[in-house]
Write a protein that holds these residues in place. Structure first.
Motif, short mmCIF file in Angstrom:
data_model
loop_
_atom_site.label_atom_id
_atom_site.label_comp_id
_atom_site.label_asym_id
_atom_site.label_seq_id
_atom_site.Cartn_x
_atom_site.Cartn_y
_atom_site.Cartn_z
N ALA A 1 -0.72 -3.05 -14.97
CA ALA A 1 0.66 -2.63 -15.25
C ALA A 1 1.22 -1.83 -14.07
CB ALA A 1 0.71 -1.82 -16.53
N SER A 2 0.41 -0.95 -13.49
CA SER A 2 0.84 -0.19 -12.31
C SER A 2 1.09 -1.12 -11.13
CB SER A 2 -0.21 0.85 -11.93
OG SER A 2 -0.38 1.81 -12.95
N ALA A 3 0.20 -2.10 -10.95
CA ALA A 3 0.36 -3.05 -9.86
C ALA A 3 1.57 -3.95 -10.07
CB ALA A 3 -0.90 -3.89 -9.72
N LEU A 4 1.91 -4.23 -11.33
CA LEU A 4 3.12 -5.00 -11.64
C LEU A 4 4.36 -4.24 -11.18
CD1 LEU A 4 4.87 -7.17 -13.02
CD2 LEU A 4 4.41 -6.03 -15.21
N GLN A 5 4.38 -2.92 -11.35
CA GLN A 5 5.50 -2.12 -10.87
C GLN A 5 5.66 -2.26 -9.36
OE1 GLN A 5 8.08 -0.48 -11.70
NE2 GLN A 5 8.48 0.75 -9.87
N VAL A 6 4.55 -2.25 -8.62
CA VAL A 6 4.61 -2.47 -7.17
C VAL A 6 5.19 -3.86 -6.88
CG1 VAL A 6 3.26 -2.69 -5.06
CG2 VAL A 6 2.70 -0.90 -6.70
N GLN A 7 4.75 -4.86 -7.64
CA GLN A 7 5.24 -6.23 -7.45
C GLN A 7 6.75 -6.30 -7.66
OE1 GLN A 7 2.48 -8.52 -6.92
NE2 GLN A 7 4.08 -9.68 -5.88
N ARG A 8 7.25 -5.55 -8.62
CA ARG A 8 8.69 -5.55 -8.88
C ARG A 8 9.46 -4.91 -7.73
NH1 ARG A 8 7.75 -4.18 -15.25
NH2 ARG A 8 7.95 -6.33 -16.01
N VAL A 9 8.87 -3.88 -7.11
CA VAL A 9 9.51 -3.28 -5.94
C VAL A 9 9.52 -4.29 -4.79
CG1 VAL A 9 9.41 -1.43 -4.23
CG2 VAL A 9 8.87 -0.95 -6.63
N LEU A 10 8.41 -4.99 -4.55
CA LEU A 10 8.36 -6.01 -3.51
C LEU A 10 9.44 -7.06 -3.72
CD1 LEU A 10 4.49 -6.62 -3.27
CD2 LEU A 10 5.89 -5.24 -1.74
N ALA A 11 9.60 -7.50 -4.95
CA ALA A 11 10.61 -8.52 -5.26
C ALA A 11 12.01 -7.98 -5.03
CB ALA A 11 10.45 -8.99 -6.70
N ALA A 12 12.24 -6.72 -5.39
CA ALA A 12 13.56 -6.12 -5.19
C ALA A 12 13.88 -5.99 -3.70
CB ALA A 12 13.61 -4.74 -5.87
N VAL A 13 12.88 -5.66 -2.89
CA VAL A 13 13.08 -5.58 -1.44
C VAL A 13 13.49 -6.95 -0.89
CG1 VAL A 13 11.89 -5.25 0.76
CG2 VAL A 13 11.55 -3.62 -1.09
N GLU A 14 12.78 -8.00 -1.30
CA GLU A 14 13.12 -9.34 -0.83
C GLU A 14 14.51 -9.75 -1.29
OE1 GLU A 14 9.49 -12.08 0.10
OE2 GLU A 14 9.47 -11.64 -2.04
N SER A 15 14.86 -9.43 -2.52
CA SER A 15 16.18 -9.77 -3.05
C SER A 15 17.28 -9.04 -2.29
CB SER A 15 16.24 -9.44 -4.54
OG SER A 15 17.52 -9.73 -5.08
N SER A 16 17.07 -7.76 -2.01
CA SER A 16 18.06 -7.00 -1.27
C SER A 16 18.24 -7.54 0.14
CB SER A 16 17.64 -5.52 -1.20
OG SER A 16 18.50 -4.79 -0.37
N HIS B 1 0.82 -1.21 0.00
CA HIS B 1 0.00 0.00 0.00
C HIS B 1 0.86 1.26 0.00
CE1 HIS B 1 -4.14 -1.30 0.18
NE2 HIS B 1 -3.90 -2.11 1.18
N ILE B 2 1.89 1.30 0.84
CA ILE B 2 2.68 2.53 0.90
C ILE B 2 3.59 2.67 -0.31
CG2 ILE B 2 2.52 2.90 3.38
CD1 ILE B 2 5.22 1.52 3.72
N ILE B 3 4.00 1.56 -0.90
CA ILE B 3 4.76 1.63 -2.15
C ILE B 3 3.87 2.25 -3.24
CG2 ILE B 3 5.82 0.27 -4.00
CD1 ILE B 3 6.65 -1.73 -1.75
N ASP B 4 2.66 1.73 -3.37
CA ASP B 4 1.75 2.27 -4.38
C ASP B 4 1.43 3.73 -4.11
OD1 ASP B 4 -0.27 1.87 -6.66
OD2 ASP B 4 -1.52 2.64 -5.04
N ALA B 5 1.12 4.06 -2.86
CA ALA B 5 0.76 5.44 -2.53
C ALA B 5 1.90 6.40 -2.83
CB ALA B 5 0.35 5.54 -1.06
N ALA B 6 3.13 6.02 -2.46
CA ALA B 6 4.28 6.89 -2.68
C ALA B 6 4.53 7.11 -4.17
CB ALA B 6 5.52 6.31 -2.01
N GLN B 7 4.45 6.04 -4.95
CA GLN B 7 4.67 6.17 -6.39
C GLN B 7 3.55 6.97 -7.05
OE1 GLN B 7 7.38 2.40 -7.72
NE2 GLN B 7 5.21 1.99 -7.59
N TRP B 8 2.33 6.75 -6.61
CA TRP B 8 1.17 7.43 -7.21
C TRP B 8 1.17 8.92 -6.89
CZ3 TRP B 8 -3.58 8.93 -4.48
CH2 TRP B 8 -4.57 9.41 -5.35
#
Length: 392
Positions: free
Chosen positions: A367-382, A198-205
Motif C-alpha cells: 500500500a505504501s509502495a502504491l502511493q509512490v506509484q501514484r506519485v510517479l504517474a502524476a509526475v508523468e501526467s504533469s 527512492h527519493i519519493i519514498d524517502a521524503a514521504q517516509w
C-alpha cells in the motif's frame, strides 16, 4: 546461526539486485538474532547456465528456469522478486495467492493499475497470515533512519520544505548501450522510476506525509543508443562500434518536479542519470520551524543536523552515525567503523523476518509502495501536459 525455525526463500532474478539480496539473506542471521532462519532454497532465471552459475556463486541450493516452479514448490515459504518491473505484478500476485510471503523490488510495478492489483492481493493475503513488503532499502540506512527518528520526535518542529535529489552519471555517455532500463515496456520509466522512486519514498517516509500534488518536467537527452552488448551492473559500456545499430530510448533521462505534501510542506525533487561526477548521490534535506537536517548517500554514515536553539553561527552539526544506539548499528562494528550499501539490504531482511515472525505488516507495505506509484504517474501526467499541476 540460530536454532530458529526456517524461512525458506526462493528468489526470482540473479543479476545486480539478485546479488545484493543473496548477500543479505546469507548475512542477516550471522549478525542479528532472527526469530526465523533464512534458507536459500532456490533461485530462478530463464538462462540455465546463468542461473546455475549464480546459484553456485551466491549459495542457493537449487535452480529453476521458470518462476512458476518456485511458487509450486512446497519447500519455499517466501518469494523474493529481483526482476524488471514489467514482471512484478504477475509474480507477486501469483505468489501471494499461493500462500507465499513476498519481497518485491521497487518500484512496485510499471503502472498504477498493476500496483493496485498487487496491493489488493497483499491486503487479502494479510488476512490469511501471508505478508509482503516492497524493497525501498534506503529506509534501512542508519543515518536516514536516524533522520526519521528525529522528525518523529519533533526535533525539527513543523516541516516547511523538502529537497530531494538522486544524481548518477552512468548514462551520460551517449554511446553507452541500450539496457532494459531504457525500455519503457520493461522498466515503466527511466530515471523517474529507477531512482526517483527512492527519493519519493524517502521524503514521504521521513516526513510522515504523502505527496498530494506535483508539477513536473521530464527530459530524454539521448533518444537512441547502440544495441550492441549488455551493460555489466551499472558501469561499463561493453563493445560498441560506430556502425552498431541503434534502438530508441523510450524513457526519461532526467526528471524534475515540485510537490506539495499533505500537511502543507512544499518540495523540489530531481532525478537524473546524467549528472557527471555524481555516482550515487541520493540526497534529502528537510527544513522545519526548529531545525534542519541533510543526508547524502555518498557520505552515507553521516547525518547533518541544524538546531535553531544553537548559536546562530553554529551551523550544521555533523553526526557520525556509528554509535550502538543508532538504528541497526549496534549489531555491527565498533564506533567509527562505517557501514556500506549492502547493509541496507541486510537490515531489510532483518525487518522483514521480524515482521513475519511477529505476524505484523512489514513496511514499506505494498500500500505504501502504491502511493509512490501514484506519485510517479502524476509526475508523468504533469510532464505530458506542459507541467500542469497534477493531483496525486
Amino acid at each position: 546461526m540460530t536454532s530458529a525455525q526456517p524461512l525458506r526463500v526462493g528468489m526470482v532474478g540473479y543479476a545486480f539486485m539478485g546479488g545484493a539480496h543473496s548477500h543479505a539473506w546469507r548475512t542477516a542471521p550471522r549478525f542479528f538474532d532472527l526469530p526465523l532462519e533464512p534458507e536459500l532454497k532456490a533461485v530462478a532465471g530463464r538462462d540455465r547456465n546463468g542461473v546455475t552459475a549464480a546459484a553456485e556463486k551466491f549459495g542457493w541450493a537449487s535452480v529453476e528456469t521458470d518462476w512458476r516452479r518456485l511458487i509450486e514448490r512446497d519447500d519455499i515459504d517466501l518469494i523474493d522478486i529481483c526482476t524488471p518491473g514489467d514482471t512484478h505484478a504477475e509474480i507477486a500476485v501469483a505468489a501471494l495467492e499461493a500462500g507465499k510471503h513476498v519481497l518485491c523490488e521497487k518500484p512496485l510495478a510499471n503502472s498504477v493499475a498493476e500496483a493496485e492489483r498487487m496491493a489488493q492481493a497483499a491486503e487479502a493475503a494479510f488476512e490469511r497470515g501471508v505478508y509482503s513488503m516492497c524493497g525501498f532499502t534506503y529506509r534501512r540506512t542508519p543515518a536516514l533512519s536516524l533522520a526519521k527518528r528525529m522528525v518523529d520526535e519533533g526535533r525539527l518542529g513543523t516541516i516547511r520544505q523538502v529537497r530531494a535529489q538522486y544524481l548518477q552519471d552512468w548514462l551520460s555517455d551517449e554511446n553507452a548501450p541500450m539496457t532494459w532500463r531504457l525500455d519503457k515496456t520493461k522498466s515503466g520509466s527511466g530515471s523517474l522510476g529507477d531512482i526517483g522512486a527512492h527519493i519519493i519514498d524517502a521524503a514521504q517516509w521521513v516526513t510522515g506525509q504523502n505527496i498530494t500534488g506535483v508539477s513536473a518536467l521530464l527530459e530524454t537527452f539521448v533518444t537512441e543508443r547502440p544495441l550492441a552488448g549488455d551493460r555489466v551492473g551499472l558501469g561499463g559500456h561493453g563493445d560498441v562500434t560506430a556502425e552498431a545499430p541503434r534502438g530508441a530510448v523510450t524513457v526519461d533521462d532526467a526528471a524534475i518536479f515540485s510537490a506539495r505534501f499533505a500537511n502543507g510542506p512544499i518540495g523540489v525533487f530531481e532525478a537524473t542519470r546524467f549528472a557527471l561526477g555524481r555516482k550515487n548521490a541520493m540526497r534529502l534535506e528537510l527544513n522545519g520551524t526548529r531545525g534542519s537536517l541533510a543526508f547524502d548517500f555518498e557520505d552515507m554514515n553521516v547525518l547533518s543536523v541544524y538546531d535553531d536553539a544553537d548559536s546562530p553561527d553554529a551551523g550544521f552539526r555533523r553526526i557520525l552515525v556509528t554509535e550502538p544506539e543508532h538504528p541497526y548499528v549496534g549489531n555491527w562494528w565498533p564506533t567509527g567503523h562505517g557501514l556500506g550499501y549492502e547493509h541496507g539490504f541486510t537490515h531489510q531482511v532483518v525487518d522483514l523476518v521480524d515482521a513475519i515472525a511477529g505476524k505484523r505488516q512489514p513496511e514499506p507495505s505494498f500500500a505504501s509502495a502504491l502511493q509512490v506509484q501514484r506519485v510517479l504517474a502524476a509526475v508523468e501526467s504533469s510532464a505530458a501536459s506542459s507541467s500542469r499541476w497534477q493531483e496525486v
